[in-house]
Design a protein around this motif. Structure first.
Motif, PDB file in Angstrom:
ATOM      1  N   VAL A  11       0.741  -1.121  -0.109  1.00  0.00           N
ATOM      2  CA  VAL A  11       0.084   0.002   0.074  1.00  0.00           C
ATOM      3  C   VAL A  11       0.788   1.189  -0.101  1.00  0.00           C
ATOM      4  N   ASN A  12       0.814   2.086  -0.848  1.00  0.00           N
ATOM      5  CA  ASN A  12       1.448   3.099  -1.022  1.00  0.00           C
ATOM      6  C   ASN A  12       3.018   3.098  -0.990  1.00  0.00           C
ATOM      7  N   GLY A  13       3.495   2.076  -1.678  1.00  0.00           N
ATOM      8  CA  GLY A  13       4.805   1.729  -1.672  1.00  0.00           C
ATOM      9  C   GLY A  13       5.454   1.059  -0.543  1.00  0.00           C
ATOM     10  N   GLN A  14       4.489   0.701   0.464  1.00  0.00           N
ATOM     11  CA  GLN A  14       5.042   0.021   1.751  1.00  0.00           C
ATOM     12  C   GLN A  14       4.572  -1.461   1.904  1.00  0.00           C
ATOM     13  N   ARG A  15       5.020  -2.208   2.285  1.00  0.00           N
ATOM     14  CA  ARG A  15       4.592  -3.732   2.461  1.00  0.00           C
ATOM     15  C   ARG A  15       4.003  -3.689   3.937  1.00  0.00           C
ATOM     16  N   TYR A  16       2.661  -4.287   4.052  1.00  0.00           N
ATOM     17  CA  TYR A  16       2.026  -4.360   5.444  1.00  0.00           C
ATOM     18  C   TYR A  16       1.771  -5.919   5.474  1.00  0.00           C
ATOM     19  N   GLU A  17       1.616  -6.372   6.821  1.00  0.00           N
ATOM     20  CA  GLU A  17       1.053  -7.891   7.038  1.00  0.00           C
ATOM     21  C   GLU A  17      -0.198  -7.472   7.849  1.00  0.00           C
ATOM     22  N   ALA A  18      -1.245  -8.323   7.734  1.00  0.00           N
ATOM     23  CA  ALA A  18      -2.492  -8.242   8.563  1.00  0.00           C
ATOM     24  C   ALA A  18      -2.965  -9.624   8.650  1.00  0.00           C
ATOM     25  N   ILE A  19      -3.682  -9.921   9.847  1.00  0.00           N
ATOM     26  CA  ILE A  19      -4.177 -11.023   9.934  1.00  0.00           C
ATOM     27  C   ILE A  19      -5.886 -10.712  10.157  1.00  0.00           C
ATOM     28  N   VAL A  20      -6.271 -11.150   9.045  1.00  0.00           N
ATOM     29  CA  VAL A  20      -7.745 -11.009   8.605  1.00  0.00           C
ATOM     30  C   VAL A  20      -8.690 -12.254   8.471  1.00  0.00           C
ATOM     31  N   GLU A  21      -9.917 -11.849   8.879  1.00  0.00           N
ATOM     32  CA  GLU A  21     -10.961 -12.812   8.299  1.00  0.00           C
ATOM     33  C   GLU A  21     -11.255 -12.672   6.786  1.00  0.00           C
ATOM     34  N   PRO A  22     -11.432 -13.835   6.025  1.00  0.00           N
ATOM     35  CA  PRO A  22     -11.534 -13.726   4.664  1.00  0.00           C
ATOM     36  C   PRO A  22     -12.624 -12.780   4.315  1.00  0.00           C
ATOM     37  N   ARG A  23     -13.627 -12.667   5.002  1.00  0.00           N
ATOM     38  CA  ARG A  23     -14.705 -11.807   4.642  1.00  0.00           C
ATOM     39  C   ARG A  23     -14.451 -10.273   4.772  1.00  0.00           C
ATOM     40  N   ARG A  24     -13.357  -9.993   5.434  1.00  0.00           N
ATOM     41  CA  ARG A  24     -12.958  -8.476   5.884  1.00  0.00           C
ATOM     42  C   ARG A  24     -12.791  -7.735   4.542  1.00  0.00           C
ATOM     43  N   THR A  25     -13.368  -6.571   4.285  1.00  0.00           N
ATOM     44  CA  THR A  25     -13.357  -5.698   3.058  1.00  0.00           C
ATOM     45  C   THR A  25     -11.859  -5.224   3.023  1.00  0.00           C
ATOM     46  N   LEU A  26     -11.450  -4.718   1.847  1.00  0.00           N
ATOM     47  CA  LEU A  26     -10.187  -4.079   1.873  1.00  0.00           C
ATOM     48  C   LEU A  26     -10.400  -2.531   2.476  1.00  0.00           C
ATOM     49  N   VAL A  27     -11.384  -2.001   2.430  1.00  0.00           N
ATOM     50  CA  VAL A  27     -11.361  -0.510   2.928  1.00  0.00           C
ATOM     51  C   VAL A  27     -11.401  -0.812   4.442  1.00  0.00           C
ATOM     52  N   ASP A  28     -12.092  -1.662   5.169  1.00  0.00           N
ATOM     53  CA  ASP A  28     -11.969  -2.031   6.426  1.00  0.00           C
ATOM     54  C   ASP A  28     -10.428  -1.945   7.013  1.00  0.00           C
ATOM     55  N   VAL A  29      -9.858  -2.933   6.185  1.00  0.00           N
ATOM     56  CA  VAL A  29      -8.446  -3.155   6.659  1.00  0.00           C
ATOM     57  C   VAL A  29      -7.535  -1.917   6.453  1.00  0.00           C
ATOM     58  N   LEU A  30      -7.750  -1.225   5.246  1.00  0.00           N
ATOM     59  CA  LEU A  30      -7.049   0.179   5.074  1.00  0.00           C
ATOM     60  C   LEU A  30      -7.272   1.108   6.165  1.00  0.00           C
ATOM     61  N   CYS A  43     -21.536   3.881   0.977  1.00  0.00           N
ATOM     62  CA  CYS A  43     -22.675   3.020   0.817  1.00  0.00           C
ATOM     63  C   CYS A  43     -22.412   1.944   1.149  1.00  0.00           C
ATOM     64  N   GLU A  44     -21.215   1.409   1.055  1.00  0.00           N
ATOM     65  CA  GLU A  44     -20.761   0.087   1.478  1.00  0.00           C
ATOM     66  C   GLU A  44     -21.611  -0.973   0.327  1.00  0.00           C
ATOM     67  N   HIS A  45     -22.024  -0.393  -0.709  1.00  0.00           N
ATOM     68  CA  HIS A  45     -22.268  -1.359  -1.784  1.00  0.00           C
ATOM     69  C   HIS A  45     -21.716  -0.955  -3.210  1.00  0.00           C
ATOM     70  N   GLY A  46     -20.541  -0.055  -3.280  1.00  0.00           N
ATOM     71  CA  GLY A  46     -20.056   0.149  -4.433  1.00  0.00           C
ATOM     72  C   GLY A  46     -20.569   1.252  -5.361  1.00  0.00           C
ATOM     73  N   ARG A  61     -13.358  -0.179  -6.268  1.00  0.00           N
ATOM     74  CA  ARG A  61     -14.015   0.226  -5.014  1.00  0.00           C
ATOM     75  C   ARG A  61     -13.525  -0.665  -3.971  1.00  0.00           C
ATOM     76  N   ALA A  62     -13.064   0.031  -2.826  1.00  0.00           N
ATOM     77  CA  ALA A  62     -12.329  -0.970  -1.965  1.00  0.00           C
ATOM     78  C   ALA A  62     -13.486  -1.735  -0.997  1.00  0.00           C
ATOM     79  N   CYS A  63     -14.631  -0.988  -0.945  1.00  0.00           N
ATOM     80  CA  CYS A  63     -15.710  -1.841  -0.198  1.00  0.00           C
ATOM     81  C   CYS A  63     -16.235  -2.894  -0.814  1.00  0.00           C
ATOM     82  N   LEU A  64     -15.681  -3.135  -2.272  1.00  0.00           N
ATOM     83  CA  LEU A  64     -16.300  -4.306  -2.824  1.00  0.00           C
ATOM     84  C   LEU A  64     -15.425  -5.328  -3.029  1.00  0.00           C
ATOM     85  N   MET A  65     -14.248  -5.378  -2.189  1.00  0.00           N
ATOM     86  CA  MET A  65     -13.300  -6.038  -2.617  1.00  0.00           C
ATOM     87  C   MET A  65     -12.640  -6.779  -1.138  1.00  0.00           C
ATOM     88  N   PHE A  66     -12.525  -8.005  -0.758  1.00  0.00           N
ATOM     89  CA  PHE A  66     -11.895  -8.654   0.298  1.00  0.00           C
ATOM     90  C   PHE A  66     -10.438  -8.233   0.409  1.00  0.00           C
TER      91      PHE A  66
END
Length: 162
Positions: A11-30, A43-46, A61-66
């Motif tokens: 993300v933005n040229g930096q590497r990150y590690e995250a432990i996530v549930e498979p259903r977590r959206t990208l916007v929430d992790v960001l 809207c959380e619906h894209g 749309r980051a809300c539509l992507m896991f």
């Protein structure tokens, strides 16, 4: 079967590690795990485009992507636009100069949409810009100033290449 997984994100040229549930959206992790709150949740619906980021250079749309789907991709958020000293880049300056924002909620999504679009279509016409920005919602500006800002930035970038 595990209910969490370790993912690596660029993300933005930096590497990150995250432990996530498979259903977590990208916007929430960001926003919640990485602290990159410039990407807004609407809207959380894209539909609204407030969460628009660049994935491998293309608006998405980051809300539509896991989050797990983004592993191996290059992600850019609105935070990537500013210069290292914190000053605004040319697109942000054009949005400011043309008053392409009012409440500012939709602005990060429009900035990332425009950044991706101008990289693909530096010679875009005003009509093409109008068509692209129609994919994001703004309740304040009436879009005219957003179109003006993107058109101005495209012209500035073309002049800089001459």
């Amino acid at each position: 079967m595990s209910d969490v997984q370790l993912i690596e994100l660029s993300v933005n040229g930096q590497r990150y590690e995250a432990i996530v549930e498979p259903r977590r959206t990208l916007v929430d992790v960001l926003r919640h795990d990485l602290g990159l709150t410039g990407t807004h949740v609407g809207c959380e619906h894209g539909i609204c485009g407030a969460c628009t980021i660049l994935i491998d250079g293309a608006p998405a749309r980051a809300c539509l992507m896991f989050a797990a789907q983004a592993e191996g991709c290059e992600i850019r958020t609105v935070e990537s636009l500013a210069h290292e000293d914190g000053s605004m880049n040319d697109l942000q300056q054009c949005f400011s100069a043309h008053h392409g924002l009012q409440c500012g909620f939709c602005t990060p999504g429009f900035l990332m949409l425009a950044e991706g679009f101008l990289a693909e279509a530096p010679d875009a016409t005003r009509e093409e810009i109008r068509e692209v920005v129609a994919s994001n919602l703004c309740r304040c500006t009436g879009y005219q100033t957003i179109v003006d800002a993107i058109e101005d930035c495209a012209a500035r970038r073309r002049r800089a290449c001459d």
